[in-house]
Design a protein around this motif. Sequence first.
Motif, PDB file in Angstrom:
ATOM      1  N   TYR A 142       0.061  -1.648  -0.332  1.00 13.75           N
ATOM      2  CA  TYR A 142       0.259   0.105   0.031  1.00 13.75           C
ATOM      3  C   TYR A 142       0.796   1.268   0.045  1.00 13.75           C
ATOM      4  O   TYR A 142       2.150   0.927   0.508  1.00 13.75           O
ATOM      5  CB  TYR A 142      -1.196   0.209   1.151  1.00 13.75           C
ATOM      6  N   PRO A 143       0.377   2.654  -0.924  1.00 16.57           N
ATOM      7  CA  PRO A 143      -0.751   2.719  -1.043  1.00 16.57           C
ATOM      8  C   PRO A 143      -1.174   1.655  -2.774  1.00 16.57           C
ATOM      9  O   PRO A 143       0.474   1.987  -3.594  1.00 16.57           O
ATOM     10  CB  PRO A 143      -1.149   4.169  -1.628  1.00 16.57           C
ATOM     11  N   VAL A 144      -3.008   1.018  -3.225  1.00 20.76           N
ATOM     12  CA  VAL A 144      -2.343   0.873  -4.034  1.00 20.76           C
ATOM     13  C   VAL A 144      -3.560   1.726  -5.435  1.00 20.76           C
ATOM     14  O   VAL A 144      -4.276   2.898  -4.439  1.00 20.76           O
ATOM     15  CB  VAL A 144      -2.503  -0.655  -4.790  1.00 20.76           C
ATOM     16  N   VAL A 145      -4.006   2.151  -6.178  1.00 22.17           N
ATOM     17  CA  VAL A 145      -4.702   1.817  -7.110  1.00 22.17           C
ATOM     18  C   VAL A 145      -5.624   1.451  -7.373  1.00 22.17           C
ATOM     19  O   VAL A 145      -5.345   0.373  -8.000  1.00 22.17           O
ATOM     20  CB  VAL A 145      -4.289   3.208  -8.233  1.00 22.17           C
ATOM     21  N   ILE A 146      -7.109   1.334  -7.399  1.00 15.96           N
ATOM     22  CA  ILE A 146      -7.875   0.864  -7.704  1.00 15.96           C
ATOM     23  C   ILE A 146      -8.903   1.253  -9.199  1.00 15.96           C
ATOM     24  O   ILE A 146      -9.171   2.404  -9.077  1.00 15.96           O
ATOM     25  CB  ILE A 146      -8.653   0.198  -6.904  1.00 15.96           C
TER      26      ILE A 146
END
Length: 407
Positions: A142-146
């Motif tokens: 994290y962080p990640v993009v959805i």
Amino acid sequence: MKRLVVVGTGPRLYREFMLRRIGGRYDVHLVIGRSAEWEMPYVSGVSVVPGMTADGIVAAVRAVAARGGVDGVMTWAEDHVVDTALAAAAVGLPGPGPDAARACRDKHVTRSALAARGVPQPQSELVADVAEARAVAEKFGYPVVIKPRAGVASQAVALVRDGEELADHFASAHRLPAADLRSPDRSVMIEEYLTGQEIAVDSVVRDGRVLPVFVSHKEMGYAPYFEETGHWTRGDDPLLGDPVITRFLTRVHAAVGYATGATHTELKLTDEGPKLIEINGRLGGDLLSYLCDSASGVDPGLALAAVSCGDAPDLTRTRALCAGIRFAYPPWHETRVEEIAFDESALPPEAGLAVPLVRPGEVVVLPHKDLMEGRVAFATAAAATREELSAALDRALAALRCTWSPA
């Protein structure tokens, strides 16, 4: 005068200036899903295709070609990039190729094509449910993009920082229509979050040769969403001539097999070099082409028309200004608009367009998981420097007079 078929038009406010210019240079036949209205002064013929189905669009273009010949087929509408590519191929005219158009429309196919060619991009995996999404996010860190596999305009795209936020945003990304996808049940992507400056490059492509037309820079807001609150461009942006970016664009287009047309390529300039965010098989929205013309004197719509007819585009720059657009938003999450207008006497001399986007009585909602359309007005401007442009846009939006209340 060459005959050009234009598939779809989009909102008048954002696309009329391009159709007007193209109509002055080409014999334009419009393929559209309704009776033509504001488009009529700029076209010589109209084919109405109810529902704008792929088969209907291809049949309409075939019919126009059979009646008097066609020199080119083009679109700037995201929903019709694949259909237009199919139509161009059906009548033997230049186009991106149906497979390339699909690769631009389907972000997972884009990622797969680039991975096969070793083109730098964020780590990305397609997931079917929250459990898979969490497993991938933990692997990437994290962080990640959805994001939805085939979304547009950053809708349902979010930066998530832990498993709880991921679960909260998953349903919105999964809910978006996944038209034309081979595996619609796997319609959500989890991606590594990249740091660095983000830019977009609009290009025209002729026989596989990528010709960058302009670079646009985003202004972002409403985190964790990626709402584009404004854009600006320079007529003499040094990034346009950067050989690293030019080579990268060539690799991206070669990976998806894009032959002829226009693209809007978004990339991050990371410490490791440029990496692809996404490539779209059409010109950018939000009046970006208008800003390009204001800043440089180059009309991207005319450039697209030229390559669609097999001709070399005119990319001669006659200006070196900074041009930009900035959007206004309401003060509350749900806002009822009572009055809205620009005080023209308060607009700065650098201002161009100043347009309310809503009417009195409408309720406007700020960007959130299921909606990315909270804009109430916009203003454009052009100036000699980036600093002067920003100040002019500030003054232009300050001239917006509104009365409103929480809804």
